[in-house]
Design an enzyme around this catalytic site. Sequence first.
Site, mmCIF file in Angstrom:
data_model
loop_
_atom_site.group_PDB
_atom_site.id
_atom_site.type_symbol
_atom_site.label_atom_id
_atom_site.label_comp_id
_atom_site.label_asym_id
_atom_site.label_seq_id
_atom_site.Cartn_x
_atom_site.Cartn_y
_atom_site.Cartn_z
ATOM 1 N N GLU A 82 0.845 -1.197 0.000
ATOM 2 C CA GLU A 82 0.000 0.000 0.000
ATOM 3 C C GLU A 82 0.877 1.243 0.000
ATOM 4 O OE1 GLU A 82 -3.572 1.886 2.709
ATOM 5 O OE2 GLU A 82 -3.402 -0.298 2.556
ATOM 6 N N LYS A 276 -7.246 -1.781 11.301
ATOM 7 C CA LYS A 276 -6.558 -2.129 10.061
ATOM 8 C C LYS A 276 -5.412 -1.155 9.829
ATOM 9 C CE LYS A 276 -5.916 -1.939 5.369
ATOM 10 N NZ LYS A 276 -5.268 -0.864 4.588
ATOM 11 N N ASP A 292 5.152 -14.279 11.558
ATOM 12 C CA ASP A 292 3.825 -14.716 11.116
ATOM 13 C C ASP A 292 2.813 -13.594 11.325
ATOM 14 O OD1 ASP A 292 1.401 -15.945 10.638
ATOM 15 O OD2 ASP A 292 1.865 -17.755 11.785
ATOM 16 N N HIS A 390 -3.173 9.842 0.311
ATOM 17 C CA HIS A 390 -3.120 8.478 -0.206
ATOM 18 C C HIS A 390 -3.123 8.469 -1.734
ATOM 19 C CE1 HIS A 390 -3.868 4.159 -0.432
ATOM 20 N NE2 HIS A 390 -4.827 4.433 -1.303
#
Length: 432
Positions: A82, A276, A292, A390
């Site tokens: 991203e 998130k 992980d 963004h």
Amino acid sequence: MNQIIKGFSKLSRGEKTEILKKHFHLPENFSEILETFRHPEQQELFDDFSENTLSNFYLPFGVAPNFLINDKMYVVPMVVEESSVVAAASRAASFWAKNGGFKTNIHNTLKKGHIWFKWDGPKSFFEELPEGLEEILREAVTPLTVNMEKRGGGIQTMEIIPLDGEYGIFQLQIGFETVDSMGANFINSCLEEMKEPLKAYFNTNKDFKQYGDTEIIMAILSNYTTECLVTTSVECPIEALSAYSAGLEPAEFAQKFKQATDIALSDTSRAVTHNKGIFNGTDAVVIATGNDFRAAEAAGHAWASKDGRYRSLSACEITDNATFRMVLTLPLALGTVGGLTRLHPMAALALEMLGNPSASELMGIAAAAGLANNFSAVASLVTTGIQKGHMKLHLSNLLKSLNATEEEQKAAMEHFKDETVSALKVKEFLKR
């Protein structure tokens, strides 16, 4: 075509690609595309990481400099696709480095595993661990634990807990300290080795035998690492927030920021997106260091729901003495030894860039990256909006996807310097 492909794993890589082309009508250059991303020197190593490996899937390996964590400066490696994540982390890191940096506290580093079993006796038998059971189980795994104990780890706790609402189902919960190791294989191996001694103990003890035989259901570690916990925080005078307030008065910015965070504490829909944003940063560090990320996310989201409702993992405070403070607490079980942490060349390099940290130090770094991204995201939301920054960073990807020439890309970058970016606007610009 619904035909089963038999013996696929036993085929050579070339045979696999050919059979996939045939079965799924893939393009003629399918094999060539796969070959493009195979490593000319280290592919044999990468092929062994997983089953049926055809090629490699590349993700950007970026860095966010200027992370001051517990008065030590880091450049933090981040693997993420991203476009705005690394930029947001870098900007936040630089801001907080000038305002005291990130402070981290490791509450504990204990990991846990369970042996689940069925037994039809009363729960009261397990108010304390049955006499002699711990010694038997420890002895059964001595060959596995001896080296871990030399490093300061090993089995720390043991208790039997009944399963809520299910009569006759119990868990033997064991707490493990794995020091700098990821520990998954160590924990699972110990649990597997304990199954038969546990079963034999119950089935040969007359007090337990009177209620019937004990049946082992399964043995597995838990990724809900509630005792492998890290807290990271930042704070500064409210006036210092002018660098992020985008024209708002710092006090107004701080209040809006706190309101946005409080909404995420109360509303699940907002909390999911809020969290998130935290994992944008945390996951990027976890992946870069060969850990992980799926386990980290699963534990984090469960922790966000620990009081029965899914909430924000971070909180914001404004104190009477005009101090702004953010706090993030995460269950985060990481390792710097074992797994891919040293086997994968880029993971090993990432750890070297971080100064070869201990597992607990890495927990603090990953949590700080999460808080940095969280701070930047909420700051954008309450000022200019999330899309402005963004989409500016996404502009390059948009132009490439639209096959813009180098000259068109340069012109577009200049044009959208002071314009809001959207896919439609970029298409219209290129048409003109």
